[in-house]
Design a protein around this motif. Structure first.
Motif, PDB file in Angstrom:
ATOM      1  N   LEU A  88      16.244 -27.493  15.880  1.00 39.83           N
ATOM      2  CA  LEU A  88      16.443 -27.306  14.538  1.00 39.83           C
ATOM      3  C   LEU A  88      17.310 -28.419  13.932  1.00 39.83           C
ATOM      4  CD1 LEU A  88      16.490 -23.602  14.019  1.00 39.83           C
ATOM      5  CD2 LEU A  88      14.440 -25.060  13.684  1.00 39.83           C
ATOM      6  N   ARG A  89      18.312 -28.584  14.522  1.00 42.03           N
ATOM      7  CA  ARG A  89      19.365 -29.461  13.865  1.00 42.03           C
ATOM      8  C   ARG A  89      18.940 -30.814  14.074  1.00 42.03           C
ATOM      9  NH1 ARG A  89      25.107 -28.471  16.509  1.00 42.03           N
ATOM     10  NH2 ARG A  89      25.699 -29.791  14.641  1.00 42.03           N
TER      11      ARG A  89
ATOM     12  N   SER B 273      12.149 -26.215   5.346  1.00 43.52           N
ATOM     13  CA  SER B 273      13.535 -26.303   5.490  1.00 43.52           C
ATOM     14  C   SER B 273      13.871 -27.631   6.075  1.00 43.52           C
ATOM     15  CB  SER B 273      14.006 -25.256   6.552  1.00 43.52           C
ATOM     16  OG  SER B 273      13.946 -23.964   6.017  1.00 43.52           O
ATOM     17  N   ALA B 274      13.155 -28.280   6.951  1.00 41.60           N
ATOM     18  CA  ALA B 274      13.634 -29.559   7.548  1.00 41.60           C
ATOM     19  C   ALA B 274      13.434 -30.603   6.540  1.00 41.60           C
ATOM     20  CB  ALA B 274      12.816 -29.813   8.882  1.00 41.60           C
TER      21      ALA B 274
ATOM     22  N   GLN C  82      19.063 -36.524   8.982  1.00 38.37           N
ATOM     23  CA  GLN C  82      19.130 -36.776   7.640  1.00 38.37           C
ATOM     24  C   GLN C  82      19.339 -38.198   7.476  1.00 38.37           C
ATOM     25  OE1 GLN C  82      22.358 -34.200   6.468  1.00 38.37           O
ATOM     26  NE2 GLN C  82      21.203 -32.352   6.948  1.00 38.37           N
TER      27      GLN C  82
ATOM     28  N   ILE D 187      18.160 -29.725  10.064  1.00 41.80           N
ATOM     29  CA  ILE D 187      18.565 -28.566   9.406  1.00 41.80           C
ATOM     30  C   ILE D 187      20.199 -28.062   9.993  1.00 41.80           C
ATOM     31  CG2 ILE D 187      18.266 -26.157   9.291  1.00 41.80           C
ATOM     32  CD1 ILE D 187      15.136 -26.657   9.941  1.00 41.80           C
ATOM     33  N   PRO D 188      20.971 -27.927   8.703  1.00 41.58           N
ATOM     34  CA  PRO D 188      22.197 -27.799   9.144  1.00 41.58           C
ATOM     35  C   PRO D 188      22.463 -26.547  10.078  1.00 41.58           C
ATOM     36  CG  PRO D 188      22.018 -28.184   6.757  1.00 41.58           C
ATOM     37  CD  PRO D 188      20.769 -28.030   7.257  1.00 41.58           C
ATOM     38  N   GLU D 189      23.517 -26.587  10.744  1.00 41.92           N
ATOM     39  CA  GLU D 189      23.990 -25.681  12.033  1.00 41.92           C
ATOM     40  C   GLU D 189      23.921 -24.302  11.473  1.00 41.92           C
ATOM     41  OE1 GLU D 189      27.330 -26.382  14.342  1.00 41.92           O
ATOM     42  OE2 GLU D 189      26.900 -24.568  15.382  1.00 41.92           O
TER      43      GLU D 189
ATOM     44  N   PRO E 100      23.977 -33.890  15.000  1.00 39.06           N
ATOM     45  CA  PRO E 100      22.683 -33.872  15.264  1.00 39.06           C
ATOM     46  C   PRO E 100      21.935 -34.009  13.898  1.00 39.06           C
ATOM     47  CG  PRO E 100      23.509 -32.463  16.776  1.00 39.06           C
ATOM     48  CD  PRO E 100      24.518 -32.690  15.845  1.00 39.06           C
ATOM     49  N   GLU E 101      22.267 -33.149  12.888  1.00 34.79           N
ATOM     50  CA  GLU E 101      21.580 -33.106  11.616  1.00 34.79           C
ATOM     51  C   GLU E 101      21.780 -34.210  10.712  1.00 34.79           C
ATOM     52  OE1 GLU E 101      23.595 -30.728  13.053  1.00 34.79           O
ATOM     53  OE2 GLU E 101      24.781 -29.338  11.392  1.00 34.79           O
TER      54      GLU E 101
ATOM     55  N   PHE F  21       9.745 -23.544   8.417  1.00 38.38           N
ATOM     56  CA  PHE F  21      10.505 -24.335   9.405  1.00 38.38           C
ATOM     57  C   PHE F  21      10.494 -25.786   8.816  1.00 38.38           C
ATOM     58  CE2 PHE F  21       9.564 -27.432  13.165  1.00 38.38           C
ATOM     59  CZ  PHE F  21      10.965 -27.876  13.053  1.00 38.38           C
TER      60      PHE F  21
ATOM     61  N   SER G  41      16.104 -30.268   3.718  1.00 34.35           N
ATOM     62  CA  SER G  41      17.440 -30.516   4.134  1.00 34.35           C
ATOM     63  C   SER G  41      17.444 -31.936   4.094  1.00 34.35           C
ATOM     64  CB  SER G  41      17.527 -30.063   5.542  1.00 34.35           C
ATOM     65  OG  SER G  41      17.577 -28.633   5.593  1.00 34.35           O
TER      66      SER G  41
ATOM     67  N   LEU H 218      10.130 -21.423  19.353  1.00 30.31           N
ATOM     68  CA  LEU H 218      10.942 -20.660  18.546  1.00 30.31           C
ATOM     69  C   LEU H 218      10.225 -19.417  18.231  1.00 30.31           C
ATOM     70  CD1 LEU H 218      12.506 -23.548  16.299  1.00 30.31           C
ATOM     71  CD2 LEU H 218      13.262 -22.634  18.402  1.00 30.31           C
TER      72      LEU H 218
END
Lengths: 431, 251
Positions: free
Chosen positions: A382-383, B101-102, B77, A387-389, B72-73, B98, B105, B90
């Motif tokens: 996800l990260r 959100s990705a 980004q 997506i933030p932790e 990592p995020e 998902f 973000s 998942l």
């Protein structure tokens, strides 16, 4: 001892009550007094000490709730008939019942006991028969009201029925509702039972008892959402009795309360019946969420599924104490019990004890438990997508919960519960 | 765009990357080839910020930022995308939720407005077509119960949606049959642009028949021991890795 129990035992039965009711209450009162406040040395109380509950003073509380106080407690978009109880008492002014079909009776227990006691006599206390159970005895002695749903054979509720129980008051109040749900042969209903508190910071207590009797081929979908306020005590004991080929689908969501204990006792009385018990609980700082399941396969050819999932964070605690009993002649029993826990903190604690007690030889039974953390590979995936932790953790927790939330009967409830769980996790400490 | 100098990384006590240098300019496609255990996947993971790797030396800068200092995020980004060799399932996490959100973000981090539901769905349906994926994918949980080919297509679908500046394809060809390989490669090729760079990590030359690289590097024992044009991949195909690893080991 009886001093501690005085509020719980309640006032004497009103004058003019039938003798059988008087006798039933007196016997409950005597039983409760004899049992006294349990200690943690007793097996059923190994994980919890109820003493602090009895050290607190409670008011009986008035059955009064302003309409504007009710509005924020409703689930937006939930399409259901509604019955509201305030502090354990039926509050018809808040209800919303359409015209009831033939063979359907939905009413207040107190009103029926006063006006038509024979209608409830065969059902009151008929299933809540465990002589060692303190809280149901206190409820019988001190409780005054509750919901009665009686469905004649073949009757069907067209719309789901929401039972909304609200505890409210400026001082801690004690509510002891007793609900009787009786479905005749082939009758069908969906019941959404919700427990909420109007004031977040007051330690109200609820001690509810449900007696659910399903005749042959009856079918009940039962969603139970415990969302009492954070400081409150919530106790509920469910007794379920199932005749041949009846189906019960129960979904238990446990979110609120400082201490919330739910006992579910189910018994098969005829072959071919099915009982499904799903649960989801969330326990955070200072909370104890406590589930006790006792599933009695007393007869052959019945199926039961018990799947409870928990998310624990901070110093949250939970108990899953489940037992499936298979009687000697209960051949071809199919039972699967499991409890899965997601621990978000090293300080959280789960006591889990799923047990099988099998006395028949031709059965298919399983049980299992898992206790784990968020999978780092899932979190990284996800990260790695930006997506933030913290959001990623919440998404994974909600994903874990989805197996249960997804079974709620309509989108409005699913959205409500997902939002409640999401909000709680958002506020949860990360450690 | 990406500049890696003298990169060293350990897994536990074992040194996997031993002074790796790599420079990638805008729009370039670089293939990284090498035998098993040469450090290909480690490079992909270290660049994307996966836990479990200790960087012991060297630098990596991406878009002028110190890549190795970012979460990592933050890397995602900034425009880095890793197509996983083994996409993670998942359960219970809805694909649409998902993806939204990705995307949001990343948009938010770039100072762009979040997409509303209608624009998002329009965008997503357009990208699904490119990868020959069915709408029903959106209702499912992320990768849960997907076949190997579906998982890989889902990776490239996410890449199409997130429009990264640098995509690292980690053994995207592994486990794909020839038809799936063609679909995935077409998806990747449709995303090639003068602004978008790619690192294609692969064991076999086969993928490079479909995704034609500008540069080919051979990774061996944690270092790039040979770089060249696409013809290097063909030579490797003919002679095997032994042809240069023997030289590399001798050097």
């Amino acid at each position: 001892m009886s001093g501690e129990l005085a509020t719980w035992l309640g006032a004497a039965t009103p004058n003019g009550s039938p003798a059988w009711l008087e006798a039933w209450r007196t016997s409950a009162r005597e039983r409760a007094t004899a049992l006294g406040v349990p200690g943690s040395k007793q097996e059923a109380w190994r994980y919890t000490n109820p003493r602090r509950l009895f050290e607190q003073a409670f008011d009986e509380g008035a059955a009064v709730l302003a309409a504007e106080a009710l509005a924020p407690l409703l689930v937006e978009g939930l399409e259901a008939d509604r019955v509201v109880l305030v502090n354990g008492r039926y509050a018809p002014e808040h209800g919303r019942l359409g015209a009831l079909p033939e063979g359907v009776r939905i009413d207040s227990l107190a009103r029926l006991l006063a006006e038509d006691p024979e209608a409830v006599r065969p059902h009151l206390g008929a299933l809540a028969d465990d002589p060692a159970a303190l809280f149901p005895a206190l409820n019988a002695a001190g409780g005054a009201d509750g919901l009665v749903v009686l469905l004649a054979p073949g009757a069907r509720l067209e719309r789901p029925l929401e039972l909304l129980h609200v505890t409210t008051g400026e001082r801690p109040t004690l509510a002891q509702p007793r609900h009787l749900i009786v479905l005749g042969e082939g009758a069908e209903a969906r019941l959404v039972e919700r427990y909420v508190g109007a004031e977040p910071s007051i330690a109200h207590a609820t001690n509810a008892v449900l007696e659910i009797d399903l005749a042959a081929e009856a079918r009940l979908d039962h969603e139970r959402i415990q969302h009492d306020s954070a400081e409150s005590f919530h106790l509920s004991t469910l007794y379920l009795h199932q005749q041949a080929r009846s189906r019960y689908q129960g979904l238990n969501i446990g979110l609120g309360g400082r201490w919330a204990r739910t006992d579910i006792n189910t018994r098969f009385a005829g072959p071919g019946a099915e009982c499904v018990l799903h649960g989801l609980y969330l326990s955070g700082d200072g909370q104890l969420i406590d589930y006790h399941l006792d599933v009695d396969h007393a007869v052959p050819d019945c199926t039961s599924v018990e799947l409870f999932k928990g998310i624990l964070y901070g110093q949250g605690r939970a108990v899953f104490d489940g037992r499936v009993f298979v009687a000697q002649d209960a051949q071809r029993t199919d039972a699967a019990m499991s409890n899965r826990n997601l621990m978000l903190s090293e300080r959280a604690e789960i006591d889990t004890k799923p047990q099988l007690e099998i006395n028949a030889d031709d059965v298919k039974c399983s049980h299992g438990t898992t206790v784990g953390q968020i999978d780092p590979q899932m979190l990284f995936y996800l990260r790695a997508r930006g997506i933030p932790e913290a959001s990623a953790r919440r998404m994974l927790c909600l994903g874990f919960a989805e197996e249960i939330i997804g079974r709620l009967g309509d989108e409005a409830l699913r959205a409500e519960i997902a939002a409640l769980v999401g909000d709680r996790l958002e506020a949860a400490p990360l450690d | 765009m990406l500049s890696v100098t003298g990169l060293r990384a350990n897994v536990g006590d074992k040194e996997i990357l031993r002074g790796l240098d790599l420079r990638i300019g805008p729009g370039e496609v670089h293939a990284i080839m090498g035998p098993n255990g040469s450090g290909k996947s480690t490079l992909a993971h270290v660049l994307s910020g996966r836990e479990g790797y200790a960087v012991t030396g060297g630098t990596a800068s991406f878009e002028g930022r110190d890549l190795l200092a970012l979460e990592p995020e933050e890397r995602a980004q900034l425009g880095l995308f890793l197509a996983f060799q083994y996409p993670v399932e998942l359960p219970g996490v809805n694909n649409t939720y998902f993806l939204k959100s990705a995307l949001n973000s990343i948009r938010k981090a770039r100072g762009e407005d979040e997409l509303d539901a209608v624009s998002f769905m329009r965008l997503i349906k357009e990208k699904l077509k490119v990868l020959h994926l069915d709408d029903s994918l959106l209702k499912r949980a992320v990768n849960a119960g997907f076949s190997g080919g579906e998982k890989k297509r889902n990776e490239i679908f996410q890449m199409a949606l997130l429009e990264p500046k640098l995509a690292i394809l980690d053994e995207t060809d592994s486990g794909l049959d020839i038809d799936a390989l063609r679909v995935v490669s077409e998806g990747v090729n449709a995303l090639r642009s003068p602004e978008r760079s790619m690192i294609v990590v692969t064991h076999y030359q086969r993928l490079l028949d479909y995704i034609e690289p500008d540069f080919v590097h051979v990774l061996y024992k944690g270092r790039i021991i040979r770089s060249g044009g696409k013809e290097l991949a063909l030579e490797l195909e003919q002679h095997g890795y032994g042809w240069i690893t023997d030289e590399g080991a001798a050097a």
